[in-house]
Design an enzyme around this catalytic site. Structure first.
Site, PDB file in Angstrom:
ATOM      1  N   ASP A  65      -1.566   6.494   2.648  1.00 46.87           N
ATOM      2  CA  ASP A  65      -2.382   5.293   2.650  1.00 46.87           C
ATOM      3  C   ASP A  65      -1.493   4.006   2.894  1.00 46.87           C
ATOM      4  O   ASP A  65      -0.605   4.084   2.548  1.00 46.87           O
ATOM      5  CB  ASP A  65      -2.937   5.103   1.161  1.00 46.87           C
ATOM      6  N   TYR A  67      -0.391   0.259   1.936  1.00 49.07           N
ATOM      7  CA  TYR A  67      -0.279  -0.673   0.688  1.00 49.07           C
ATOM      8  C   TYR A  67      -1.593  -1.393   0.497  1.00 49.07           C
ATOM      9  O   TYR A  67      -2.141  -1.875   1.387  1.00 49.07           O
ATOM     10  CB  TYR A  67       0.741  -1.450   0.579  1.00 49.07           C
ATOM     11  N   PHE A  78       5.073   3.100   4.803  1.00 46.08           N
ATOM     12  CA  PHE A  78       6.105   2.900   3.880  1.00 46.08           C
ATOM     13  C   PHE A  78       6.768   1.282   4.350  1.00 46.08           C
ATOM     14  O   PHE A  78       7.896   0.860   3.341  1.00 46.08           O
ATOM     15  CB  PHE A  78       7.363   3.782   3.827  1.00 46.08           C
ATOM     16  N   HIS A 187       8.527  13.573  -2.275  1.00 44.83           N
ATOM     17  CA  HIS A 187       8.078  12.154  -1.861  1.00 44.83           C
ATOM     18  C   HIS A 187       8.975  11.096  -2.519  1.00 44.83           C
ATOM     19  O   HIS A 187       9.989  11.365  -3.476  1.00 44.83           O
ATOM     20  CB  HIS A 187       6.903  12.096  -2.317  1.00 44.83           C
TER      21      HIS A 187
END
Length: 221
Positions: A65, A67, A78, A187
């Site tokens: 997703d 931010y 990221f 992750h």
């Protein structure tokens, strides 16, 4: 339908843009942006593609997703805009790079510099409502980005896919492993990293070793 995206990708994705689900998705996204604050900015929704032309794609990193906080998302997974504090997952990515390839911790969390070297920073969902993580999931974005992964797998060769965490690892089913390379790990989020599932994966040096073995330019992480 006409979508404002880098021409090198448009050629390969036009069939997706013409499908009924994508037209429905477009109407949903337009309404969400009209009725409230969403991220990233409209012009940045396809930024991952605009900064990394199709034929230049050497590495794919898959996020989930964008931010959902103010001024963070810039259309690349990221990544955050220049001058924005680094979110925890990005901090852990940079910490691993510092140890793995002995690069100094960077001031900017803007990963456009990676994208312009051939790293496609692909979120599975390309938009989100402010402060509501996952709010645009299951509206059609996943169908679109799964098609992107399949097209890369079919049309290109020797791409290195970095699949971090359970969500990203499930995308391996879309990739021809006879043609491409897949590296998996936990992750980089603190929850996973603090359990020993992220640090030490050496994905950045391993990626460059694979690229070197194929005679491709290395990524300056």
């Amino acid at each position: 339908m006409n979508v404002n995206i880098d021409p090198s990708w448009k050629h390969h994705l036009q069939q997706e843009f013409d499908k009924h689900y994508f037209k429905q998705l477009t109407e949903f996204v337009k309404q969400e942006y009209r009725s409230g604050t969403c991220y990233p900015k409209g012009k940045d929704i396809f930024a991952a593609f605009d900064h990394c032309p199709f034929q230049e794609t050497k590495v794919v990193i898959i996020g989930q997703d964008p931010y959902h906080g103010p001024n963070q998302a810039n259309g690349l997974c990221f990544s955050v805009k220049d001058g924005i504090p680094h979110p925890p997952s990005l901090v852990n990515i940079f910490k691993e790079i510092k140890v793995d390839v002995e690069q100094p911790y960077p001031k900017s969390g803007n990963l456009e510099r990676w994208a312009e070297q051939g790293v496609l920073l692909l979120n599975a969902t390309l938009t989100v409502k402010a402060h509501q993580a996952g709010s645009h999931q299951k509206k059609g974005w996943e169908q679109f980005t799964d098609s992107v992964i399949r097209i890369i797998s079919t049309e290109l060769e020797g791409v290195v896919f970095l699949l971090w965490g359970g969500f990203a690892k499930r995308k391996s089913a879309l990739i021809d492993q006879a043609k491409h390379h897949i590296l998996t790990s936990g992750h980089p989020s603190p929850l996973s990293a603090n359990r020993g599932l992220w640090f030490g994966n050496q994905h950045f040096s391993k990626t460059n070793s694979l690229l070197a073995g194929m005679g491709k330019p290395l990524i300056s992480w």
